[in-house]
Design a protein around this motif. Structure first.
Motif, mmCIF file in Angstrom:
data_model
loop_
_atom_site.group_PDB
_atom_site.id
_atom_site.type_symbol
_atom_site.label_atom_id
_atom_site.label_comp_id
_atom_site.label_asym_id
_atom_site.label_seq_id
_atom_site.Cartn_x
_atom_site.Cartn_y
_atom_site.Cartn_z
ATOM 1 N N CYS A 5 87.738 -8.227 -17.219
ATOM 2 C CA CYS A 5 88.629 -8.072 -18.375
ATOM 3 C C CYS A 5 89.516 -6.839 -18.195
ATOM 4 N N CYS A 8 88.880 -4.095 -20.817
ATOM 5 C CA CYS A 8 87.624 -3.379 -20.544
ATOM 6 C C CYS A 8 87.829 -2.390 -19.396
ATOM 7 N N HIS A 47 83.813 -5.099 -25.825
ATOM 8 C CA HIS A 47 84.507 -6.364 -25.571
ATOM 9 C C HIS A 47 84.237 -7.358 -26.692
ATOM 10 N N HIS A 98 90.820 -9.945 -25.030
ATOM 11 C CA HIS A 98 90.009 -8.826 -25.543
ATOM 12 C C HIS A 98 90.767 -8.362 -26.787
HETATM 13 ZN ZN ZN Z 1 87.173 -6.744 -22.461
#
Ligand code: ZN
Ligand code: 5GP
Length: 114
Positions: A5, A8, A47, A98
């Motif tokens: 991600c 993230c 997340h 996200h």
């Molecule tokens: Zn994420």
């Protein structure tokens, strides 16, 4: 952290971003492809896929995101107004899965959005 991600990875510092605010719950960065003179992204550290994945247990996080947006609009002197956007899902126009809020300001906004 979801390793694949991008947000993230930005939260973890593995991808550089211009941070304008951070606290225990979230970070705020400048969008890499700004759509207004001020275009920030408020990103929870944890997340969460999208607004559709928020649960009643996330009440404090939801409040923290809104209050951080309001404080940043104040700090960046968006005195004529601003827009807060949460694109959610494919028809909502979400491209990064996200949860994040867009804080846009510095120009007049039109309605309805495209
Ligand atoms: Zn994420
Ligand atoms: P969405 O379309 O999911 O609502 O918004 C994703 C936003 O993230 C887009 O406005 C896009 O420009 C921004 N974005 C995507 N990748 C990066 C990145 O690596 N760094 C920064 N600062 N913004 C990004």
């Amino acid at each position: 952290m979801a390793a694949e991600c991008i947000f993230c990875r930005i939260v973890a510092g593995a991808i550089p971003a211009e941070r304008v605010y951070e606290d225990d719950a979230l970070i705020a960065i400048r969008d890499i492809n700004p759509q207004a003179p001020t275009h920030l992204l408020l990103i929870p550290r944890r997340h969460i896929g999208s607004l559709a994945d928020l649960t009643p247990a996330d009440r404090d996080l939801g409040g923290a995101l809104l209050l951080a947006a309001r404080a940043l609009a104040d700090r960046l002197e968006l005195v004529r107004g601003f827009r807060l956007v949460a694109n959610s899902g494919s028809e909502g126009g979400q491209t990064v899965p996200h949860l994040h809020l867009h804080l846009l300001g510095g120009r007049p906004m039109r309605w309805p959005p495209g």
